[in-house]
Write a protein that holds these residues in place. Structure first.
Motif, PDB file in Angstrom:
ATOM      1  N   GLN A 169     -18.406 -19.464 -21.863  1.00 32.01           N
ATOM      2  CA  GLN A 169     -17.228 -18.649 -21.537  1.00 32.01           C
ATOM      3  C   GLN A 169     -16.907 -18.712 -20.046  1.00 32.01           C
ATOM      4  O   GLN A 169     -15.749 -18.872 -19.649  1.00 32.01           O
ATOM      5  CB  GLN A 169     -17.455 -17.202 -21.975  1.00 32.01           C
ATOM      6  N   HIS A 170     -17.957 -18.595 -19.203  1.00 35.62           N
ATOM      7  CA  HIS A 170     -17.736 -18.697 -17.755  1.00 35.62           C
ATOM      8  C   HIS A 170     -17.219 -20.084 -17.377  1.00 35.62           C
ATOM      9  O   HIS A 170     -16.318 -20.220 -16.543  1.00 35.62           O
ATOM     10  CB  HIS A 170     -19.036 -18.409 -17.006  1.00 35.62           C
ATOM     11  N   LEU A 171     -17.796 -21.124 -18.000  1.00 32.25           N
ATOM     12  CA  LEU A 171     -17.366 -22.489 -17.695  1.00 32.25           C
ATOM     13  C   LEU A 171     -15.911 -22.700 -18.113  1.00 32.25           C
ATOM     14  O   LEU A 171     -15.118 -23.285 -17.355  1.00 32.25           O
ATOM     15  CB  LEU A 171     -18.272 -23.496 -18.395  1.00 32.25           C
ATOM     16  N   GLN A 172     -15.549 -22.241 -19.311  1.00 25.51           N
ATOM     17  CA  GLN A 172     -14.164 -22.407 -19.757  1.00 25.51           C
ATOM     18  C   GLN A 172     -13.188 -21.718 -18.814  1.00 25.51           C
ATOM     19  O   GLN A 172     -12.137 -22.271 -18.469  1.00 25.51           O
ATOM     20  CB  GLN A 172     -14.007 -21.863 -21.184  1.00 25.51           C
ATOM     21  N   SER A 173     -13.544 -20.535 -18.367  1.00 23.36           N
ATOM     22  CA  SER A 173     -12.675 -19.816 -17.433  1.00 23.36           C
ATOM     23  C   SER A 173     -12.488 -20.613 -16.143  1.00 23.36           C
ATOM     24  O   SER A 173     -11.374 -20.753 -15.627  1.00 23.36           O
ATOM     25  CB  SER A 173     -13.283 -18.444 -17.134  1.00 23.36           C
ATOM     26  N   SER A 174     -13.592 -21.171 -15.614  1.00 19.16           N
ATOM     27  CA  SER A 174     -13.518 -21.969 -14.381  1.00 19.16           C
ATOM     28  C   SER A 174     -12.716 -23.245 -14.600  1.00 19.16           C
ATOM     29  O   SER A 174     -11.936 -23.663 -13.734  1.00 19.16           O
ATOM     30  CB  SER A 174     -14.927 -22.319 -13.892  1.00 19.16           C
ATOM     31  N   LEU A 175     -12.885 -23.882 -15.760  1.00 13.88           N
ATOM     32  CA  LEU A 175     -12.172 -25.131 -16.039  1.00 13.88           C
ATOM     33  C   LEU A 175     -10.676 -24.901 -16.236  1.00 13.88           C
ATOM     34  O   LEU A 175      -9.847 -25.710 -15.780  1.00 13.88           O
ATOM     35  CB  LEU A 175     -12.771 -25.816 -17.269  1.00 13.88           C
ATOM     36  N   HIS A 176     -10.304 -23.815 -16.913  1.00 16.86           N
ATOM     37  CA  HIS A 176      -8.874 -23.503 -17.073  1.00 16.86           C
ATOM     38  C   HIS A 176      -8.222 -23.301 -15.709  1.00 16.86           C
ATOM     39  O   HIS A 176      -7.120 -23.815 -15.448  1.00 16.86           O
ATOM     40  CB  HIS A 176      -8.696 -22.244 -17.936  1.00 16.86           C
ATOM     41  N   ALA A 177      -8.890 -22.559 -14.832  1.00 15.30           N
ATOM     42  CA  ALA A 177      -8.345 -22.339 -13.484  1.00 15.30           C
ATOM     43  C   ALA A 177      -8.278 -23.656 -12.712  1.00 15.30           C
ATOM     44  O   ALA A 177      -7.336 -23.888 -11.940  1.00 15.30           O
ATOM     45  CB  ALA A 177      -9.203 -21.321 -12.733  1.00 15.30           C
ATOM     46  N   PHE A 178      -9.263 -24.516 -12.946  1.00 11.15           N
ATOM     47  CA  PHE A 178      -9.300 -25.796 -12.245  1.00 11.15           C
ATOM     48  C   PHE A 178      -8.107 -26.683 -12.606  1.00 11.15           C
ATOM     49  O   PHE A 178      -7.417 -27.210 -11.726  1.00 11.15           O
ATOM     50  CB  PHE A 178     -10.607 -26.515 -12.560  1.00 11.15           C
ATOM     51  N   VAL A 179      -7.849 -26.851 -13.896  1.00 12.59           N
ATOM     52  CA  VAL A 179      -6.742 -27.735 -14.275  1.00 12.59           C
ATOM     53  C   VAL A 179      -5.397 -27.151 -13.843  1.00 12.59           C
ATOM     54  O   VAL A 179      -4.459 -27.895 -13.522  1.00 12.59           O
ATOM     55  CB  VAL A 179      -6.748 -28.058 -15.790  1.00 12.59           C
ATOM     56  N   ASP A 180      -5.303 -25.814 -13.802  1.00 17.78           N
ATOM     57  CA  ASP A 180      -4.066 -25.193 -13.294  1.00 17.78           C
ATOM     58  C   ASP A 180      -3.861 -25.477 -11.810  1.00 17.78           C
ATOM     59  O   ASP A 180      -2.730 -25.485 -11.320  1.00 17.78           O
ATOM     60  CB  ASP A 180      -4.095 -23.678 -13.520  1.00 17.78           C
ATOM     61  N   SER A 181      -4.963 -25.700 -11.073  1.00 16.04           N
ATOM     62  CA  SER A 181      -4.863 -25.913  -9.628  1.00 16.04           C
ATOM     63  C   SER A 181      -4.543 -27.356  -9.255  1.00 16.04           C
ATOM     64  O   SER A 181      -4.212 -27.636  -8.104  1.00 16.04           O
ATOM     65  CB  SER A 181      -6.191 -25.513  -8.952  1.00 16.04           C
ATOM     66  N   LEU A 182      -4.642 -28.284 -10.204  1.00 19.34           N
ATOM     67  CA  LEU A 182      -4.458 -29.697  -9.881  1.00 19.34           C
ATOM     68  C   LEU A 182      -2.989 -30.015  -9.607  1.00 19.34           C
ATOM     69  O   LEU A 182      -2.096 -29.480 -10.272  1.00 19.34           O
ATOM     70  CB  LEU A 182      -4.956 -30.577 -11.033  1.00 19.34           C
ATOM     71  N   PRO A 183      -2.705 -30.896  -8.644  1.00 19.68           N
ATOM     72  CA  PRO A 183      -1.325 -31.329  -8.399  1.00 19.68           C
ATOM     73  C   PRO A 183      -0.756 -32.010  -9.645  1.00 19.68           C
ATOM     74  O   PRO A 183      -1.507 -32.621 -10.423  1.00 19.68           O
ATOM     75  CB  PRO A 183      -1.460 -32.323  -7.240  1.00 19.68           C
ATOM     76  N   PRO A 184       0.559 -31.939  -9.848  1.00 25.98           N
ATOM     77  CA  PRO A 184       1.166 -32.492 -11.078  1.00 25.98           C
ATOM     78  C   PRO A 184       0.895 -33.972 -11.299  1.00 25.98           C
ATOM     79  O   PRO A 184       0.849 -34.432 -12.435  1.00 25.98           O
ATOM     80  CB  PRO A 184       2.674 -32.239 -10.878  1.00 25.98           C
ATOM     81  N   THR A 185       0.735 -34.740 -10.208  1.00 24.63           N
ATOM     82  CA  THR A 185       0.547 -36.189 -10.366  1.00 24.63           C
ATOM     83  C   THR A 185      -0.909 -36.592 -10.611  1.00 24.63           C
ATOM     84  O   THR A 185      -1.181 -37.755 -10.894  1.00 24.63           O
ATOM     85  CB  THR A 185       1.048 -36.929  -9.117  1.00 24.63           C
TER      86      THR A 185
END
Length: 753
Positions: A169-185
């Motif tokens: 659960q902690h990992l999924q939360s961190s990964l969701h935030a991570f992909v949201d932070s990535l530049p569009p390209t």
């Protein structure tokens, strides 16, 4: 070209003198740190290993204000390969210049011909100690223009599927935030591993779909060909696949079998091999206006909850396995080779571990290190892990890095410590007598540095010695950069002048790196503590003075800070017994050896800041005398930041909440760009966690009052009652204070400045 002889009239450019040592140091302080500004002429004293002479270079560090940019080929010495610079002597009539490294006379193709010295002032390399030669892509053969100015980053997440529900659960939360932070390209890939390797397909929009490969052995060429040439899309830009990425991450499930964490099969090695294959793709040809270098600006980030225990590069589940040492050695070699292959493909592998299961760091470390990446341990997959995910993906400054060091012929580079290896370049063949030391950088990043140790070959006769650092790399805009830094240091006979020029903090970091390089395990670390003791005694004997009618020596007054910094190193987490597990020590040691100056200094000696009324902070020595009952204190120790609340303050709910909020804000500001992101822990006086804080402070409470006040002047602001209360709050234990330690070595500590 013939060397200049004494009958030729030379003109030294006068503006070179404008660069005083202080201005020079100010301009380059972000990428170059020099241990001393004066070099002793006498070899015997200048070579004293206990003090030493060295430089820290951060090749990927941004420089502020920005460097002078030159968009043409540099003028280089035909004999040794050094670059023309502001210290060169110029013949205005012919445009010839004399190399400061080998004194060879070189032509400039007429570029340095000028009617007056002032005319040459417009040439950046003749007026600044730091310049960047930039060659953009359209000047390189075979280059095709890119649709965007910056080459898109590529990130493949390699995720451990053997996690319990809470960790997942902690990992999924961190990964969701991570992909949201990535530049569009940014192009993203997602790979899962356990006993098998699952490569997720971004072409399936309705459900999370993956192709599965066996994890028990390296994937065959046929299996990889079927995967890569199939219909699936395994790398997709964020702007086209963000919902799919979130759906994939949400579909992850906790480990179902009833096995302890350490006994679960994890084919981490095979998973990284597969990730490298999908980054490489079918071929390295260019398509759709995008440069498809093999790897290019690529990064694999492994999210691991335990060791590699299945497939190639694996070790047995149990350390008690009769053949464990042999199997570990084989796994270590395999992982190192995999890391080298990743580096050959210009792909960095970072390994972020979390949880309570031992990760078997000795096996995983070579994979990260030889690819140019890092291995970081976390308590859990929560906030610090999530921040490091984001910072890991964005920190690279460039690739294909080469560091060349040239020195005056009376100076020898004796040792290099940092994230690189000896390079074998063709440039040595281009020049008659190229004696440069060349280092291949495994990656070019802001967070890293190289420690260079130097010594004179003999007594120095000249008034100056010269050093030139050339850093060549390709940046993320596909431009080839050659950053050239030239340093001139005066030589002196006076020991006092020499000692005055020593930069205590830089010297301490250099000594720390040289010491930690030899501390490969805890037993070595104990030996290195003794080595530091001997350093203190040696410097006192050679540069200090003996107290009359006594066996004691006075430590040199010019080196006020150095012994205290080394005391922090001796008793702190790098060499002391603060950390409980050898894996933690190993990771910390590896980070320190490669870290930038700022992070290295904080890891070596903590910074202590006390909260004041109005939200301000006062910087204090990192002594236990800062543990005052009505105070809030922030202690920044590089990879950890601690917030400590005194018992009296903690009892006042409103006041303590405001102080805690101010301390948290400060901690976040101090570490905003730091990588790895530190864990930030807050606790109250007397709590079990407070031991982390107390153990990192110098125990000065046993020292006599006059010595306490001299080294911790803030005590003078306390009332008599406050001082009695502070004294009674300490628990007695046997560890010596800084002053007691110095005296045990028969050395009197220097007076505080």
């Amino acid at each position: 070209m013939d060397r200049l002889n004494c009958t030729i009239k030379l003109l030294m450019l006068p503006w070179s003198m404008m660069w005083s040592l202080q201005i020079f140091y100010s301009q380059l302080t972000s990428c170059l740190f020099i241990a001393l500004f004066q070099v002793l002429k006498q070899k015997k004293l200048a070579s004293t290993p206990s003090l030493g002479f060295g430089v820290l270079v951060s090749p990927g560090q941004d420089v502020s204000p920005g460097p002078q940019i030159i968009q043409r080929d540099p003028h280089r010495c035909q004999n040794c390969g050094a670059y023309a610079n502001l210290y060169c002597k110029i013949l205005l009539g012919s445009g010839q210049w004399q190399c400061v490294i080998c004194r060879n006379l070189n032509g400039s193709e007429g570029e340095y011909i000028a009617p007056s010295k002032e005319e040459l002032r417009n040439l950046p390399e003749l007026s600044s100690p730091l310049v960047d030669y930039v060659q953009t892509g359209n000047k390189r053969p075979g280059f095709l223009p890119v649709s965007e100015s910056r080459i898109s980053a590529l990130v493949v997440l390699v995720i451990d599927e053997c996690l319990d529900e809470q960790h997942l659960q902690h990992l999924q939360s961190s990964l969701h935030a991570f992909v949201d932070s990535l530049p569009p390209t940014t192009r993203l890939g997602i790979v899962l591993y356990g006993r098998t390797v699952s490569v997720y397909d971004f072409s399936e929009e309705s459900t999370a779909s993956a192709d599965v490969l066996s994890g028990d052995k390296s994937p065959s060429e046929d299996a990889l060909r079927a995967l890569i040439y199939g219909t699936g899309i395994y790398l997709s830009p964020i702007h086209a696949s963000l919902p799919i990425a979130h759906a994939i991450l949400s579909s992850l499930r906790a480990y179902k079998l009833n096995l302890p964490e350490v006994s679960r099969d994890r084919c981490l090695g095979t998973a990284v091999e597969v990730a490298l294959a999908i980054i490489q793709g079918p071929s390295a040809e260019m398509s759709r206006g995008v440069v498809k270098r093999a790897g290019g600006n690529s990064r694999i980030i492994v999210c691991a909850g335990g060791p590699c225990t299945f497939g190639p590069g694996s070790v047995p589940h149990s350390l008690a396995h009769p053949n464990y040492p042999h199997l570990e050695k084989a796994a270590l070699k395999w992982m190192e080779n995999l890391g080298r292959e990743a580096h050959r493909r210009n792909t960095v592998v970072d390994i972020l571990c979390a949880g309570t299961c031992p990760a078997r760091v000795p096996v995983l470390q070579p994979l990260a290190k030889s690819s140019g990446g890092v291995l970081i341990l976390h308590d859990d997959f929560g906030e610090a892990f999530g921040v490091n995910l984001q910072r890991a993906s964005t920190r690279a400054a460039g690739s294909h890095g080469l560091l060349e060091i040239r020195c005056s012929d009376n100076i020898l580079v004796s040792q290099v410590i940092g994230p690189g290896e000896a390079a074998h370049t063709d440039s040595h063949e281009s020049f008659k007598s190229n004696s440069a030391l060349a280092i291949q950088m495994l990656s070019v990043e802001e967070t890293q540095s190289f420690a260079l140790f130097m010594e004179p070959r003999g007594d120095i006769k000249s008034d100056f010695v010269y050093f030139q650092f050339a850093i060549q790399y390709s940046n993320t805009y596909q431009a080839d950069i050659a950053r050239v830094i030239t340093v001139r240091l005066p030589t002196v006979d006076s020991i006092s002048t020499y000692l005055d020029s020593v930069q205590d903090e830089v010297a301490a970091v250099l000594i720390g790196k040289r010491t930690l390089l030899r501390a490969k395990n805890f037993s070595d670390a104990i030996d290195m503590q003794v080595t530091l003791d001997e350093r203190i005694k040696d410097v006192a004997r050679k540069f200090g003075s003996q107290v009359p009618k006594s066996k004691f020596y006075r430590y040199p007054k010019e080196l006020t800070l150095l012994p205290e910094l080394l005391f922090h190193l001796r008793r702190g987490p790098l060499l002391g017994n603060i950390l409980g597990h050898e894996d933690e020590r190993s990771v910390l040691r590896s980070l320190f050896l490669n870290a930038s100056f700022d992070l290295s200094l904080r890891m070596l000696a903590p910074r202590c800041l006390m909260h004041r009324e109005g939200g301000t902070f006062e910087e204090l020595p990192a002594y236990d005398l800062a543990m005052q009952p009505d105070a809030a204190v922030v202690l920044d120790h590089g990879t950890d930041v601690f917030i400590w609340l005194g018992a009296e303050l903690a009892a006042q709910e409103g006041k303590s909440a405001a102080a805690l909020a101010a301390c948290r804000t400060l901690a976040e500001e101090l570490t905003e760009l730091r990588f790895p992101a530190p864990r930030i822990l807050a606790f109250k006086e007397g709590s079990s966690q407070a031991r982390y804080f107390v153990s990192r402070l110098i125990p000065a409470h046993k020292d006599p009052p006059y010595e306490q006040e001299a080294r911790f002047p803030q005590l003078r602001t306390l009332t008599a009652d406050q001082r009695i209360k502070l004294k009674s709050s300490f628990i007695h234990f046997d560890e010596p204070s800084f002053c007691e330690w110095m005296r045990s070595l028969k050395v009197l500590p220097p007076e505080p400045s």
